[in-house]
Design a protein around this motif. Structure first.
Motif, PDB file in Angstrom:
ATOM      1  N   TYR A 179      14.128   5.297   2.411  1.00 18.36           N
ATOM      2  CA  TYR A 179      15.370   5.774   1.800  1.00 18.36           C
ATOM      3  C   TYR A 179      15.106   7.113   1.133  1.00 18.36           C
ATOM      4  O   TYR A 179      14.199   7.240   0.302  1.00 18.36           O
ATOM      5  N   ASP A 180      15.866   8.117   1.524  1.00 18.10           N
ATOM      6  CA  ASP A 180      15.778   9.449   0.915  1.00 18.10           C
ATOM      7  C   ASP A 180      14.342   9.970   0.934  1.00 18.10           C
ATOM      8  O   ASP A 180      13.871  10.574  -0.030  1.00 18.10           O
ATOM      9  N   GLY A 181      13.652   9.735   2.036  1.00 24.77           N
ATOM     10  CA  GLY A 181      12.290  10.226   2.183  1.00 24.77           C
ATOM     11  C   GLY A 181      11.242   9.415   1.450  1.00 24.77           C
ATOM     12  O   GLY A 181      10.065   9.805   1.412  1.00 24.77           O
ATOM     13  N   LYS A 182      11.630   8.292   0.855  1.00 23.02           N
ATOM     14  CA  LYS A 182      10.696   7.461   0.108  1.00 23.02           C
ATOM     15  C   LYS A 182      10.594   6.088   0.768  1.00 23.02           C
ATOM     16  O   LYS A 182      11.565   5.611   1.360  1.00 23.02           O
ATOM     17  N   PRO A 183       9.434   5.438   0.643  1.00 20.84           N
ATOM     18  CA  PRO A 183       9.303   4.088   1.221  1.00 20.84           C
ATOM     19  C   PRO A 183      10.200   3.098   0.500  1.00 20.84           C
ATOM     20  O   PRO A 183      10.356   3.153  -0.729  1.00 20.84           O
ATOM     21  N   LEU A 184      10.797   2.204   1.241  1.00 27.32           N
ATOM     22  CA  LEU A 184      11.640   1.147   0.705  1.00 27.32           C
ATOM     23  C   LEU A 184      11.153  -0.164   1.300  1.00 27.32           C
ATOM     24  O   LEU A 184      11.191  -0.349   2.514  1.00 27.32           O
ATOM     25  N   ALA A 185      10.670  -1.035   0.445  1.00 21.26           N
ATOM     26  CA  ALA A 185      10.174  -2.330   0.907  1.00 21.26           C
ATOM     27  C   ALA A 185      11.306  -3.339   0.904  1.00 21.26           C
ATOM     28  O   ALA A 185      12.065  -3.434  -0.063  1.00 21.26           O
ATOM     29  N   SER A 207       0.822  -1.208   0.000  1.00 20.95           N
ATOM     30  CA  SER A 207       0.000   0.000   0.000  1.00 20.95           C
ATOM     31  C   SER A 207       0.858   1.262   0.000  1.00 20.95           C
ATOM     32  O   SER A 207       0.484   2.288  -0.584  1.00 20.95           O
ATOM     33  N   LYS A 208       2.007   1.205   0.635  1.00 19.59           N
ATOM     34  CA  LYS A 208       2.907   2.364   0.656  1.00 19.59           C
ATOM     35  C   LYS A 208       3.608   2.562  -0.682  1.00 19.59           C
ATOM     36  O   LYS A 208       4.000   3.679  -1.036  1.00 19.59           O
ATOM     37  N   LEU A 209       3.757   1.474  -1.421  1.00 18.96           N
ATOM     38  CA  LEU A 209       4.444   1.542  -2.713  1.00 18.96           C
ATOM     39  C   LEU A 209       3.478   1.721  -3.885  1.00 18.96           C
ATOM     40  O   LEU A 209       3.906   1.982  -5.015  1.00 18.96           O
ATOM     41  N   GLY A 210       2.176   1.563  -3.610  1.00 12.13           N
ATOM     42  CA  GLY A 210       1.216   1.606  -4.696  1.00 12.13           C
ATOM     43  C   GLY A 210       1.261   0.365  -5.545  1.00 12.13           C
ATOM     44  O   GLY A 210       1.052   0.414  -6.757  1.00 12.13           O
ATOM     45  N   PRO A 263       9.945   3.372  -4.950  1.00 15.09           N
ATOM     46  CA  PRO A 263       9.322   4.130  -6.032  1.00 15.09           C
ATOM     47  C   PRO A 263      10.396   4.691  -6.962  1.00 15.09           C
ATOM     48  O   PRO A 263      11.486   5.062  -6.511  1.00 15.09           O
ATOM     49  N   TRP A 264      10.077   4.797  -8.250  1.00 10.15           N
ATOM     50  CA  TRP A 264      11.106   5.161  -9.228  1.00 10.15           C
ATOM     51  C   TRP A 264      10.504   5.973 -10.354  1.00 10.15           C
ATOM     52  O   TRP A 264       9.400   5.682 -10.819  1.00 10.15           O
ATOM     53  N   GLN A 265      11.226   6.999 -10.799  1.00  9.35           N
ATOM     54  CA  GLN A 265      10.735   7.832 -11.890  1.00  9.35           C
ATOM     55  C   GLN A 265      11.778   8.012 -12.985  1.00  9.35           C
ATOM     56  O   GLN A 265      11.598   8.838 -13.882  1.00  9.35           O
ATOM     57  N   ALA A 266      12.853   7.250 -12.914  1.00 12.41           N
ATOM     58  CA  ALA A 266      13.936   7.413 -13.894  1.00 12.41           C
ATOM     59  C   ALA A 266      13.768   6.530 -15.119  1.00 12.41           C
ATOM     60  O   ALA A 266      14.662   6.475 -15.960  1.00 12.41           O
ATOM     61  N   GLY A 267      12.656   5.826 -15.203  1.00 12.05           N
ATOM     62  CA  GLY A 267      12.411   5.024 -16.394  1.00 12.05           C
ATOM     63  C   GLY A 267      12.800   3.568 -16.229  1.00 12.05           C
ATOM     64  O   GLY A 267      13.490   3.180 -15.280  1.00 12.05           O
ATOM     65  N   ALA A 317       8.551   1.543 -15.123  1.00 10.77           N
ATOM     66  CA  ALA A 317       8.211   2.964 -15.187  1.00 10.77           C
ATOM     67  C   ALA A 317       7.944   3.583 -13.822  1.00 10.77           C
ATOM     68  O   ALA A 317       8.023   4.812 -13.659  1.00 10.77           O
ATOM     69  N   THR A 318       7.642   2.760 -12.820  1.00 12.56           N
ATOM     70  CA  THR A 318       7.225   3.306 -11.526  1.00 12.56           C
ATOM     71  C   THR A 318       8.056   2.845 -10.331  1.00 12.56           C
ATOM     72  O   THR A 318       8.015   3.482  -9.276  1.00 12.56           O
ATOM     73  N   HIS A 319       8.797   1.753 -10.487  1.00 12.74           N
ATOM     74  CA  HIS A 319       9.532   1.208  -9.335  1.00 12.74           C
ATOM     75  C   HIS A 319      10.884   0.645  -9.763  1.00 12.74           C
ATOM     76  O   HIS A 319      11.065   0.231 -10.908  1.00 12.74           O
ATOM     77  N   ALA A 320      11.806   0.655  -8.795  1.00 13.15           N
ATOM     78  CA  ALA A 320      13.106   0.007  -8.985  1.00 13.15           C
ATOM     79  C   ALA A 320      13.183  -1.190  -8.047  1.00 13.15           C
ATOM     80  O   ALA A 320      12.660  -1.149  -6.917  1.00 13.15           O
ATOM     81  N   PHE A 321      13.847  -2.247  -8.511  1.00 11.40           N
ATOM     82  CA  PHE A 321      13.892  -3.500  -7.774  1.00 11.40           C
ATOM     83  C   PHE A 321      15.335  -3.999  -7.675  1.00 11.40           C
ATOM     84  O   PHE A 321      16.154  -3.728  -8.550  1.00 11.40           O
TER      85      PHE A 321
END
Length: 267
Positions: free
Chosen positions: A191-197, A165-168, A215-219, A239-243
């Protein structure tokens, strides 16, 4: 003058600082002692004291060849000192000597200095940065850290729902399953103010393992591999997350695991 004194004769940088009045009382007294005791030091001070020497012309070829823009950027970061003893060209003798020395070692010292300055003033690769943080954290894990059982499926679903839910994202025990490794827990970090699962597993053969998501916005980026803190890492993004999947398994085995997780998360 003793042999020890000869080995510790002041360098030109110190002599110029003495001439320009930039040394404290103790240092100045030490230079004066050398001047009185060693004729070569006295002659060097006399030479450096001649304000009409063509410093600019002498060092012009070196300064022209130097990476001026980068050097200026480096020097701009140094707090200015009170100007003393400026020459007619606007630069004091110590400045010319420093510039000349910098140019002479440009192939080594300047390159290294520029690398360090660039590291400090440019934004680090965020993708690599978060993976480094995760790897350092997971490097503290042992088998005992993840020794407690994960609970039944309902407990796993509850943890994954909270994290997702925090990551969408919708995360289920099936989509994040890693064959051969036991699910242990899903927890939410930052991490850096963003949720990290962090979804942690225990591999009977290779020990702690984790799937981490931010969460990720760098493509989107296709899977790649690296090693951190003695562990293998497979990382990718959409497009939305890094793993990243990280663990002590062999590179081939970890890649196979990551491919499966990636495919299930994409559906």
């Amino acid at each position: 003058m003793s042999e020890q004194d000869k080995k510790t004769l002041p360098c030109d940088e110190m002599l110029v600082a003495f001439i320009d009045g930039e040394l404290d009382a103790a240092q100045s007294a030490e230079i004066e002692r050398f001047i009185n005791a060693d004729e070569s030091v006295a002659e060097r001070v006399e030479l450096l004291s001649r304000s009409d020497l063509p410093y600019t012309e002498a060092f012009a070829p070196l300064l022209t060849a130097a990476p001026a823009a980068k050097l200026n950027a480096m020097l701009a970061a140094i707090p200015p000192s009170k100007p003393q003893g400026a020459s007619a060209s606007g630069m004091n003798r110590r400045g010319f000597l420093a510039a000349a020395a910098a140019c002479l070692v440009a192939g080594i010292a300047i390159d290294r200095g520029i690398i360090e300055v660039n590291r400090s003033v440019t934004k680090p690769d965020e993708s690599a940065e978060w993976r480094a943080v995760v790897a350092e954290y997971l490097g503290l894990y042992t088998t005992d850290t993840l020794g407690a059982p994960a609970g039944d499926r309902a407990a796993q679903v509850a943890q994954l729902d909270q994290v997702g839910s925090k990551l969408g994202m919708v995360l289920t025990p099936e989509t994040v399953a890693v064959p051969g490794a036991d699910f242990r827990r899903a927890q939410l970090l930052e991490y850096d103010g963003k949720p990290l699962a962090q979804i942690a597993y225990l591999d009977p053969d290779d020990g702690p393992m984790a799937l981490c998501i931010v969460p990720w916005q760098a493509g989107a980026k296709e899977p790649d591999m690296e090693q951190r803190h003695g562990m293998n890492v497979v990382y990718w993004s959409n497009a939305t997350h890094a793993f990243m999947l990280i663990g002590h398994s062999t590179a081939d085995r970890l890649k196979t695991m990551a491919d499966g997780v990636r495919a299930r998360l994409a559906t």
